[in-house]
Scaffold this motif. Structure first.
Motif, short mmCIF file in Angstrom:
data_model
loop_
_atom_site.label_atom_id
_atom_site.label_comp_id
_atom_site.label_asym_id
_atom_site.label_seq_id
_atom_site.Cartn_x
_atom_site.Cartn_y
_atom_site.Cartn_z
N ALA A 1 -9.41 93.59 44.08
CA ALA A 1 -8.93 92.22 44.20
C ALA A 1 -8.64 91.90 45.66
O ALA A 1 -8.08 92.73 46.38
N THR B 1 -6.96 86.69 45.46
CA THR B 1 -6.98 86.90 44.01
C THR B 1 -5.65 87.46 43.53
O THR B 1 -5.12 87.03 42.51
N LYS C 1 -3.66 85.59 40.73
CA LYS C 1 -3.72 86.22 39.41
C LYS C 1 -2.50 87.07 39.09
O LYS C 1 -2.24 87.38 37.94
N ILE C 2 -1.79 87.49 40.12
CA ILE C 2 -0.62 88.34 39.86
C ILE C 2 0.67 87.66 40.31
O ILE C 2 1.55 87.41 39.50
N MET D 1 -1.73 89.07 31.72
CA MET D 1 -3.11 88.97 31.22
C MET D 1 -3.22 89.64 29.86
O MET D 1 -2.48 90.56 29.55
N PHE E 1 -10.60 92.43 34.75
CA PHE E 1 -10.17 92.02 36.10
C PHE E 1 -10.99 92.67 37.21
O PHE E 1 -11.50 92.00 38.10
N ASN F 1 -13.79 90.91 39.82
CA ASN F 1 -13.62 90.97 41.26
C ASN F 1 -14.87 91.47 41.97
O ASN F 1 -15.07 91.17 43.15
#
Lengths: 320, 373
Positions: free
Chosen positions: A223, A227, A231-232, B91, B99, B103
């Motif tokens: 990542a 990202t 996403k986190i 998620m 994931f 990526n």
């Protein structure tokens, strides 16, 4: 005989005492039971009394007053929904409502987005960052009134510091608070400046609470920083973000001091917001009923916004 | 062929003493290497250095002969299973597995095929749309495994992946991991503090203490030929009994009647090498007897040690005794299930099961035929 008689008496007394004791115990038990049942109510009673007196009573009294015509002195005259009808047919009210929404939207948007950016930058615990955090937080602890006076001087169109800066840069001077096109944005600027420190601090602590191993796992999952953030970090701080946005929204709807001190709702009603409008009707024109109706409308708007916000976004908020 | 090589690795954190100094280590291609040791021995740090999550202070990390010191963790062809699984809590299971693939911009069709395949392999199909907090510990563990497998790495790194599970599940997943290893035929590097996990799964064990390798070898080798007292005591449950030779011999000299005697009074130093300072024997290599065994009952070379039974634990297939002797406490694992009473007893040993260690606690390799015959 004597002995046995004495024994019998003692026995009788004992039984008598015993009986009496049993019935007394029963009463004690009952009392204790009631006490146990009433205890919780007793415990919350002081808080409930204060809540009722200072929160619920004023709210209901405001709703009650909104159906009356009253100037604080004379007797109240019941007018039914007249105040509301007048209110909704008044062009100025819609202008005020528009200002309030505009003010709310931009304040919340900038106060949150800038706070996120600052928090990402400041979350690493270095000495410089700690100092910056404290500096950023200062506006929050200073009284809004004094801040407002400082900003008034900064934004003065003739002698103000901001216009001085503009003139150094060779730009034309601006009527920060005197131009009806910019006055509201000047107020937004001050409000963002004041709330950003608090927002940043809360977001920093939320970001620091995101476990480090998630970023490690993400780095093993190829990542990028970008990202990882979207996403986190963002999903992980979403409960905090949700709370902050809501609090900022409500605070923005209730803005009063800067309007009162800096612009008095002007120029040309450009900065007149709901709360200032209520104040004006209530304490300048003494139209208490009309002001109460405005108050009811404000309460309903905030209520609806909160519900919409919850309904629309809460499923995207991740609570652990 | 070496899959991973650590050359002269040192690691020190900002403050405090270095965790690792001058460590050289290589991990064979296709091996199941277990780094085992007590907490704080640096095993997790080594794993994290291999993964690239931790930067070595000095030295080189080579994967397939290539120096990866400057290569990002994602580009090292490795996958890691964390102790707490490190699943992304926001998620779903599917998104967690996906994931890493997203990526690297894997096409959607390929991604879905892979997820279908992996979720079948680890039995996660019904849970793909759940969030991690809706799963049990074992299921989470499988998601973490799936997330690692799906990337098709050439090395699996596992940091105590079983420590958050209960004992029953742990032994089940242990066998699952062995099967997985046989199926995938890739290199596994596994970190644990549990010697049972190390013994049961490894093809190669590296035992660490204080950042230094104490012993490396196969599970059988490390059990049978521990190279020092630390290894001897770390591997095996309960650990090996270690007694000081000096104490025994001192006692010996004081009164002629030694406790550790055979048919004739003998001293330990006459059995073992002269520079031996410690003698050890495994609890499972000793017997317990109530009375001093008759000379006839003893097989030819057996020795015995006088003691008092302190505690006994009936564990189904064996009984574990703690015996207090003059030289210290020893454990005896007896497969004779009729228990010996509390009180005086004798621990019976075979001299060929004794291991000797020198003053630095290093093993003294003796010939198969010991001095005592």
């Amino acid at each position: 005989m004597m002995k046995s008689k004495e024994g019998a008496v003692v026995l009788e007394q004992q039984t008598g005492m015993g009986l009496r004791r049993v019935s007394f115990d029963q009463i004690k038990c009952k009392v204790r039971q009631y006490f146990k049942q009433l205890m919780p109510y007793g415990m919350v009673l002081p808080a409930m009394a204060i809540l009722g007196l200072f929160v619920l009573y004023p709210i209901f009294y405001m709703i009650y007053l909104s159906f009356f015509k009253w100037n604080l002195i004379g007797s109240k005259a019941f007018v039914g929904l007249h105040n509301f009808i007048r209110l909704f047919s008044d062009k100025a009210f819609w202008e005020v409502l528009g200002n309030s929404f505009q003010y709310m939207f931009f304040t919340v948007f900038f106060a949150i987005v800038l706070a996120i950016i600052l928090a990402v930058y400041l979350k690493r615990e270095t000495k410089a960052n700690k100092l910056l955090q404290s500096i950023l937080f200062t506006p929050h602890i200073v009284s809004l009134i004094s801040i407002t006076f400082v900003w008034m001087w900064l934004m003065d169109s003739n002698y103000g510091f901001l216009n001085y800066l503009l003139s150094i840069l060779g730009l034309p001077a601006m009527g920060w608070l005197t131009d009806s096109n910019t006055a509201l944005y000047s107020l937004i600027l001050i409000s963002v400046w004041k709330s950003i420190g608090y927002n940043t601090l809360i977001l920093i602590s939320a970001m620091q609470a995101v476990p480090k191993y998630l970023y490690e796992a993400a780095s093993l999952d190829n990542a990028t920083k970008w990202t990882s953030f979207f996403k986190i970090t963002l999903p992980m701080i979403s409960p905090t973000l949700f709370f902050l946005t809501l609090m900022n929204m409500i605070a923005a709807f209730k803005v009063f001091e800067p309007v009162k001190i800096m612009t008095q709702g002007g120029p040309m009603n450009a900065t007149n917001t709901l709360v200032y409008d209520i104040y004006q009707y209530g304490f300048t024109f003494y139209k208490i009923g009309y002001a109460s109706a405005l108050g009811v409308v404000l309460m309903i708007i905030i209520g609806i916004c909160t519900i919409l916000y919850f309904a629309g976004l809460s499923h995207r908020v991740h609570y652990r | 062929m070496n899959k991973i090589e650590l050359v002269n690795i040192a690691k020190a954190y900002e403050k405090g003493t270095p965790v690792i100094e001058h460590l050289n280590l290589n991990i064979k291609e296709g091996s199941f290497t277990v780094l085992v040791g007590p907490s704080g021995c640096g095993k997790s740090t080594i794993l994290r250095i291999i993964a690239g999550l931790e930067k070595e202070t000095s030295g080189d990390v080579l994967i397939e002969g290539k120096n990866v010191s400057d290569i990002a963790p994602g580009d090292r062809q490795i996958a890691m299973v964390f102790q707490n699984y490190a699943l992304y809590p926001t998620m779903t299971v599917r998104e967690n597995i996906e994931f890493g693939l997203k990526n690297i911009k894997m096409p959607k069709a390929e991604r879905q095929a892979k997820i279908a395949e992996i979720s079948k392999l680890v039995d996660l199909e019904p849970y793909l749309s759940r969030k991690p907090h809706q799963l049990s510990g074992g299921q989470r563990q499988r998601v973490a495994l799936a997330r690692a497998i799906v990337k098709n790495p050439s090395v699996f790194l596992m940091d105590e992946p079983l420590s958050n599970l209960d004992a029953k599940l742990r032994s089940q997943i242990r066998t699952d991991l062995i099967e997985l290893y046989r199926k995938l035929k890739t290199t596994f590097v596994y970190v644990t503090h549990d010697q049972v996990e190390a013994m049961s799964m490894a093809t190669d064990i590296i035992l660490l203490d204080k950042g230094k390798i104490q012993h490396r070898g196969s599970p059988a080798d490390i059990y049978e030929n521990p190279s020092n007292v630390f290894t001897a005591r770390f591997i095996g449950s309960p650990p090996m009994n270690i007694l000081s030779v000096e104490a025994i011999d001192l006692e010996d000299r004081m009164d002629k009647e030694s406790d550790l005697i055979g048919k004739e009074p003998i001293s330990i130093s006459s059995i073992g090498p002269h520079h031996a300072r410690y003698v050890g024997f495994r609890p499972e290599h000793s017997r317990i007897a109530k009375r001093c065994p008759e000379m006839n009952d003893l097989s030819i070379n057996e020795l015995f040690l006088e003691g008092i039974v302190q505690s006994r634990e009936m564990l189904g297939d064996h009984v574990l005794y703690k015996v207090k002797t003059k030289y210290g406490e020893v454990y005896v694992k007896s497969f004779q299930l009729n228990m010996v009473d509390y009180g005086a007893c004798h621990v019976v040993l075979n001299p060929k099961d004794l291991m000797f260690f020198d003053g630095n606690q290093n093993r003294i390799e003796t010939d198969e035929e010991r001095c005592y015959t």
